[in-house]
Design a protein around this motif. Structure first.
Motif, short mmCIF file in Angstrom:
data_model
loop_
_atom_site.label_atom_id
_atom_site.label_comp_id
_atom_site.label_asym_id
_atom_site.label_seq_id
_atom_site.Cartn_x
_atom_site.Cartn_y
_atom_site.Cartn_z
N GLU A 147 -11.11 5.38 8.66
CA GLU A 147 -10.07 6.02 9.46
C GLU A 147 -10.32 7.51 9.54
O GLU A 147 -11.39 8.00 9.18
N ALA A 148 -9.35 8.28 10.08
CA ALA A 148 -9.45 9.74 10.20
C ALA A 148 -10.70 10.20 10.96
O ALA A 148 -11.45 11.06 10.46
N GLN B 160 -8.65 14.92 3.80
CA GLN B 160 -9.05 13.87 4.74
C GLN B 160 -9.30 14.49 6.11
O GLN B 160 -8.48 15.26 6.62
N TRP C 39 0.86 -1.19 0.00
CA TRP C 39 0.00 0.00 0.00
C TRP C 39 0.89 1.23 0.00
O TRP C 39 2.11 1.13 0.02
N GLU C 40 0.27 2.42 -0.03
CA GLU C 40 1.00 3.70 -0.14
C GLU C 40 1.71 4.04 1.15
O GLU C 40 1.35 5.02 1.81
N ASP D 89 -5.43 5.33 13.38
CA ASP D 89 -5.97 6.70 13.32
C ASP D 89 -6.90 6.92 14.50
O ASP D 89 -7.79 6.09 14.77
N TYR E 193 3.34 0.20 10.18
CA TYR E 193 2.05 0.32 10.86
C TYR E 193 1.61 -0.98 11.55
O TYR E 193 0.42 -1.21 11.77
N TRP F 168 -3.11 15.83 1.73
CA TRP F 168 -1.80 15.17 1.76
C TRP F 168 -1.11 15.26 0.40
O TRP F 168 -1.75 15.09 -0.64
N GLU G 36 1.34 10.27 14.85
CA GLU G 36 0.30 10.89 14.02
C GLU G 36 -0.92 11.31 14.84
O GLU G 36 -1.22 10.75 15.89
N ARG G 37 -1.63 12.29 14.28
CA ARG G 37 -2.96 12.73 14.75
C ARG G 37 -3.01 13.07 16.24
O ARG G 37 -3.92 12.63 16.96
N GLY H 252 -4.70 4.87 2.07
CA GLY H 252 -3.36 5.42 2.28
C GLY H 252 -3.43 6.93 2.42
O GLY H 252 -4.20 7.46 3.21
N TRP H 253 -2.62 7.64 1.61
CA TRP H 253 -2.62 9.11 1.65
C TRP H 253 -3.52 9.70 0.57
O TRP H 253 -3.59 10.92 0.43
C1 DGJ Z 1 -4.18 7.64 6.34
C2 DGJ Z 1 -4.18 8.13 7.74
O1 DGJ Z 1 -5.36 8.80 7.97
C3 DGJ Z 1 -2.97 9.01 7.97
O2 DGJ Z 1 -3.02 9.55 9.25
C4 DGJ Z 1 -1.78 8.16 7.74
O3 DGJ Z 1 -1.73 7.14 8.70
C5 DGJ Z 1 -1.82 7.56 6.36
N1 DGJ Z 1 -3.04 6.83 6.15
C6 DGJ Z 1 -0.69 6.64 6.09
O4 DGJ Z 1 -0.81 6.12 4.78
#
Ligand code: DGJ
Length: 318
Positions: free
Chosen positions: A213-214, A270, A62-63, A164, A132, A291, A108-109, A233-234
């Protein structure tokens, strides 16, 4: 009435951000995956510091683009428009990737809330290894809003993976950790201890099997709204929101809050946080990251007005 409406629009537009945000020193605000805490009339913005060269972690399907984990920055503002750089609130360490805060890891976050009982500022964040696989939540604490924060440890809430994440502090003083779990397939909401430093055993699985996520959770009227992204991913994807009567759920998925051109990709952004618009019930600021996966420090921001009307969440990015 016309003047009132115009005033409102102007004010909301002033808090809109599309691109880079400059601090009072004229430098780019470096605060990704950010959140905002309000304390004694000042807004404190916390986010990931991204500097250095972006690389792609080998062997991932994945990215998995990475940049050195730069720790957590803090900026302060009285009006959400002029931001003063307060420095590095949580410093990373170097030279030992077995340490949670090493620049070779993932921080992160970050989100911060104030605990009235203990008079401490508590930060939670996603801590990971570059692939991860670690999937933990980190906790740090400070006596001052802007830090420095003392890192305590990271953990898996009730033994569950946490990637996340966000924090939500309710009006009754209870606080919750919301995180992507179970290999990102399902989210969980966990009540925090009274000092906000640990998860309690009270948690619920939400958005089961939805791969989200997010998370960004906010309250409007008597309802709790949770905006999330898909997992790509991003790269940008479509947001959706869900609604509940209690922070722990159950949550009912409603749909995409975004309207107009670009709504299918959250306007190329995102979600990271939703902040109530000062003094305006039912109005909020939707904060998101745009991103740049090939050059992560060049990622910038999208802050848009968000409204809740008749129980529906609407973000108009046009
Ligand atoms: C999406 C997540 O929301 C980001 O915070 C980060 O973890 C990326 N994925 C990593 O690809």
């Amino acid at each position: 009435m016309i003047f009132f409406t115009l005033g409102l629009v102007c004010d909301l537009q002033a808090q809109t951000v599309r691109g880079q945000l400059l601090d009072r020193g004229g430098n780019f605000v470096n605060a990704h995956g950010a959140g905002i805490m309000q304390y004694q009339g000042t807004y404190y913005l916390f986010g990931e510091i991204k500097t250095g060269k972006t690389w792609l972690v080998a062997g991932q399907q994945w990215e998995d683009y990475r940049v050195p984990a730069g720790g957590v920055s803090c900026y302060s503002s009285k009006d959400l428009k002029h931001w003063k750089y307060e420095g590095v609130a949580l410093k990373p360490s170097t030279g030992d990737t077995s340490k949670d805060l090493d620049t070779g890891r993932v921080i992160e976050r970050p989100k911060v809330i104030y605990n009235q009982r203990t008079n401490k500022f508590v930060m939670w964040m996603h801590i990971d290894k570059k692939d991860y696989s670690y999937s933990q939540s980190g906790v740090a604490v400070s006596d001052r809003p802007q830090g420095p924060y003392r890192y305590l440890h990271s953990l898996k809430p009730n033994g569950n993976m946490s990637r996340d994440m966000t924090l939500f502090q309710d009006g009754d003083g209870r606080a919750y950790l919301i995180y992507s779990s179970e290999q990102n397939k399902t989210m969980q909401v966990c009540l925090l201890s009274n000092d906000y430093l640990s998860p309690t055993t009270l948690y619920r699985r939400i958005l089961i099997g939805r791969n989200r996520e997010a998370p960004a959770l906010f309250k409007s009227g008597q309802k709790y709204y949770l905006i999330t992204s898909a997992c790509t991913g991003w790269s940008a994807n479509a947001a959706f929101y869900a609604v509940a009567d209690r922070p722990l759920g159950p949550y009912k998925v409603i749909g995409n809050p975004c309207r107009g051109t670009g709504s299918g990709l959250t306007y190329n952004a995102q979600s990271t946080f939703v902040l109530p618009s000062p003094g305006k019930p039912g109005q909020f600021i939707f904060m998101a990251d745009r991103w740049n996966k090939l050059d992560l420090p060049k990622s910038d921001y999208l802050w848009l007005p968000l409204k809740v009307a008749s129980g529906k969440v609407v973000i108009d990015g046009n």
